[in-house]
Each structure stands twice: as C-alpha cells, then as structure tokens.
Design a protein around this motif. Structure first.
Motif, short mmCIF file in Angstrom:
data_model
loop_
_atom_site.label_atom_id
_atom_site.label_comp_id
_atom_site.label_asym_id
_atom_site.label_seq_id
_atom_site.Cartn_x
_atom_site.Cartn_y
_atom_site.Cartn_z
N VAL A 13 -5.32 -6.51 4.73
CA VAL A 13 -5.14 -6.96 3.35
C VAL A 13 -3.66 -7.10 3.04
O VAL A 13 -3.21 -8.08 2.44
N SER A 14 -2.87 -6.11 3.46
CA SER A 14 -1.43 -6.12 3.20
C SER A 14 -0.76 -7.32 3.84
O SER A 14 0.05 -8.01 3.19
N LYS A 15 -1.08 -7.60 5.09
CA LYS A 15 -0.47 -8.74 5.78
C LYS A 15 -0.89 -10.06 5.14
O LYS A 15 -0.09 -10.99 5.03
N TYR A 16 -2.13 -10.14 4.69
CA TYR A 16 -2.60 -11.36 4.03
C TYR A 16 -1.90 -11.56 2.70
O TYR A 16 -1.43 -12.67 2.39
N LYS A 43 -13.19 -14.19 3.12
CA LYS A 43 -13.68 -12.92 2.60
C LYS A 43 -12.60 -12.19 1.80
O LYS A 43 -12.87 -11.59 0.76
N LEU A 44 -11.38 -12.25 2.30
CA LEU A 44 -10.27 -11.61 1.58
C LEU A 44 -10.06 -12.24 0.22
O LEU A 44 -9.90 -11.54 -0.79
N LYS A 45 -10.05 -13.56 0.18
CA LYS A 45 -9.84 -14.25 -1.08
C LYS A 45 -10.95 -13.94 -2.07
O LYS A 45 -10.68 -13.70 -3.26
N ALA A 46 -12.20 -13.92 -1.61
CA ALA A 46 -13.34 -13.64 -2.49
C ALA A 46 -13.26 -12.22 -3.04
O ALA A 46 -13.51 -11.99 -4.23
N ALA A 69 -14.03 -6.44 1.59
CA ALA A 69 -13.94 -7.52 2.57
C ALA A 69 -14.34 -7.06 3.96
O ALA A 69 -14.48 -7.90 4.87
N GLY A 70 -14.49 -5.75 4.15
CA GLY A 70 -14.87 -5.23 5.47
C GLY A 70 -13.75 -5.33 6.48
O GLY A 70 -14.00 -5.57 7.67
N VAL A 71 -12.49 -5.15 6.01
CA VAL A 71 -11.33 -5.22 6.91
C VAL A 71 -10.46 -3.99 6.67
O VAL A 71 -10.73 -3.17 5.79
N LEU A 99 -12.57 -8.59 -7.55
CA LEU A 99 -12.06 -7.32 -8.07
C LEU A 99 -10.92 -7.51 -9.07
O LEU A 99 -10.57 -6.59 -9.81
N GLY A 100 -10.32 -8.71 -9.06
CA GLY A 100 -9.17 -8.93 -9.93
C GLY A 100 -7.95 -8.15 -9.47
O GLY A 100 -7.13 -7.70 -10.29
N TYR A 101 -7.80 -8.04 -8.16
CA TYR A 101 -6.70 -7.24 -7.60
C TYR A 101 -5.37 -7.97 -7.71
O TYR A 101 -5.28 -9.17 -7.46
N ARG A 102 -4.33 -7.23 -8.10
CA ARG A 102 -2.96 -7.75 -8.13
C ARG A 102 -2.07 -6.76 -7.38
O ARG A 102 -2.13 -5.56 -7.65
#
Length: 352
Positions: A22-25, A39-42, A15-17, A47-50
C-alpha cells in the motif's frame, strides 16, 4: 463516539496485500499488476483513506515541498515566475511554499534559513552580492538561483539582460532617437548588464545615455524620478527604464507634467508584465520569459533532487515587444541596419 480515520493497515486488509505494498502504491515508488492496483484503488476509495504527509515525511525524510523565494509578490514578473514554477511542481507531485522577501536584503537570510527547514530544495531570487551566498550551500539543500553566480557552483537560470538592453536601444535608434536616458535600479545585480547593453549599442553611433537611478523597482519610484529627467536641461528623446513598473510610473508622471507620449518622449522597459499592454500608451518592452524562467528553474531543482549534478547557467533569449509608447521621430534620418540585420557585439557574463 468520534469515528476514527482509516489507516494504511485497514487498506492493506481490505485489499488483501501487505502494508508495504500500500505504501509503495500510494507513494508511486513501485507499479503493480493491473488486478492488484485495481484492488488497492477500490479499497482506498471505499474507506476514504488519505495518506498523512507528515507521517510520510518522517519516514522518507522528504516533504515533497519546494521553497520559492521571490523579491516582491506585487511585481508581475515574479508572479509569472511563480506560475511557471508551480505548473512544473504540480506535474511532479510537489507543493510550492512561497516566501516574499519584500526587496529587503536584511530579511533574506533569516527567511531562507527558516524556509530550508521546511522544504526539500529552494529556488531563490536574491539581491545579495554573488560572493555572499556561501551560506546557502551550508544549508545542505539543493538550491537554484535566478541569475548566474560565478563564485559558487550553483545551478541558475536567467535571461540575457545585456542583449535585451541592446535590442531595445537599437530599436529606439532605428526610430531616430539620439538623446537617451537610462533610469535604472542599481541595487539589482542585473542593472549593470542593462546599462552595458544600452551604452554598447549607443557607442557604435558615437552616443551615450545619461544614467539615473530609481529608489526602488516600482511605479512610485518611476513617478518620483520623472520630473528631474524631463524638466532638466538635457531632456531626453528616449528613456529606457530598468523594468516595466518603473516605466509605467514614469509614463504616468510625464503625462501629468504635460508631456504627450510618445510624441515628446519614447519610453521602454523590461519584463513584459501583463498590464503593460493595457496602459496608455501601451508599453514597448522586452519579454524576459518570466514564466519560462520559473518552469526551467523548477526542472533544474527537480533534477538536483534526483541526484543530477548540473551546475550550468541556463540562458533564455529575450524578445522585443513593440507597442505605442515608442515612435519614430518626425523627420529623423533612417538608421542603417535593423535589429535583425545587425547582431550585438560579443558579451560575457550576462545575467537576468
């Protein structure tokens, strides 16, 4: 070769952040501009991140889990409480961890002490005497109780048991009944309030109820108590039971003994359990708003977790539900007044 799961660093890079963003989101602790959140959501979806709840709890000290201790999962009153509490928990991103103490005072404390280590706060239904819950405060977790505790500043929720019993008794008086029995459960802290409501209403007419005790708040206990009440020398015209389960068991046994209900005896209970409507005869009861009780208790606990110091007792109003298990006695004189026209006398310290 086993594929490794994506990490929070992978999401940040995609996401380029920063990792912190990411943690706060993910935790919902901060909002960002629409393009950044897109961008974060995409990246998370691609990646299928959990997120790892255990890792998050180690960092924040929060489990996002609420403990709910109930007395008996087989009793629909408590399953309705669970439904209400869980509904609010999900709305606030909490998971419910349920403990059934199985009506055992001996098991309550060790189960609750173990539960406290796994949750952020607890909602508790207990048979313990009010003065015996000091140790709950020493667990250093927010606690909400069902039923007022006048000894300690613990937020609590309940229904007015005195008024509920008064309303049901007045209904039966209106139907011309004069010989009353109350089949209670003395181990409950709310039993005395129901007896008080019954007797206060009857005393206004110069009457009294014979009080019996069931061995448990269950249909089986209602069955076992029935013969002594119905085959004794002072057979009642109306029986008020501590809860609907006792009432349903009582009705089943009374019919087995050859009585016709409600012609021979009117029977009522408390809780408005779902299948009381489908019994025969359908059960007259007092709705104690079980689901609403669970909802309100969860809201109080969420407020406590947010640092709001509210130790008030929130009291829900009962509602009489008249069905076929009660009927007017043939030829009975009309009673002056109705539940709507005549208010209950002043009361103090009412609990569910």
């Amino acid at each position: 070769m086993k594929k490794t799961s994506p990490t929070i660093r992978d999401v940040a890079a995609a996401a380029g952040v920063s990792v912190a963003t990411v943690s706060k989101y993910m935790n919902g602790t901060q909002r960002f501009s629409a393009p950044v959140e897109a961008k974060l959501k995409a990246a998370i979806e691609q990646l299928g991140y959990r997120s790892n709840p255990l890792a998050r709890s180690m960092i924040t000290g929060e489990t996002r889990t609420i403990g709910l201790a109930i007395l008996d999962i087989r009793n629909p009153h408590f399953t309705n409480i669970v439904k209400g509490a869980n509904r609010i928990a999900l709305q606030h991103d909490y998971t419910l961890l349920l403990v059934d103490t199985e009506e055992s005072q001996e098991r309550e404390r060790p189960l609750l002490e173990a539960l406290a280590q796994r949750v952020d706060g607890m909602i508790v239904s207990s048979r313990m005497p009010e003065e015996s819950v000091q140790w709950m405060l020493e667990l250093h977790k927010p606690v909400v109780l069902f039923g007022r505790n006048q000894h300690f500043p613990i937020p609590s929720v309940g229904t007015d048991s005195y008024l509920a019993a008064y309303m049901l008794t007045r209904h039966l008086l209106n139907q011309g009944h004069r010989r009353f029995a109350y089949l209670g459960f003395e181990q409950s802290r709310w039993n005395s309030e129901r007896i008080r409501g019954v007797q206060a209403c009857l005393e206004e007419q110069g009457l009294t109820a014979t009080v019996y005790d069931a061995a448990a708040p269950s249909p089986q206990a209602g069955e076992r108590a029935c013969s002594a009440i119905m085959l004794g020398p002072n057979r009642p015209e109306a029986v008020i039971c501590y809860n609907d389960l006792i009432a349903l068991g009582f009705i089943k046994e009374a019919r087995a003994l050859g009585f016709t209900l409600p012609q021979d005896v009117s029977v009522g209970g408390f809780d408005n359990v779902p299948y009381g409507e489908y019994a025969w005869p359908a059960l007259t009861t007092v709705d104690l708003q079980s689901e609403k009780m669970g909802e309100l208790a969860m809201l109080k606990l969420i407020d406590a977790l947010a640092g709001k110091n509210d130790t008030e007792y929130s009291l829900l109003e009962p509602r009489l539900v008249v069905r076929e298990s009660t009927m007017r006695r043939p030829g009975a004189p009309h009673f002056d007044g109705t539940p709507q026209e005549r208010a209950a006398p002043p009361r103090e310290g009412t609990t569910r």
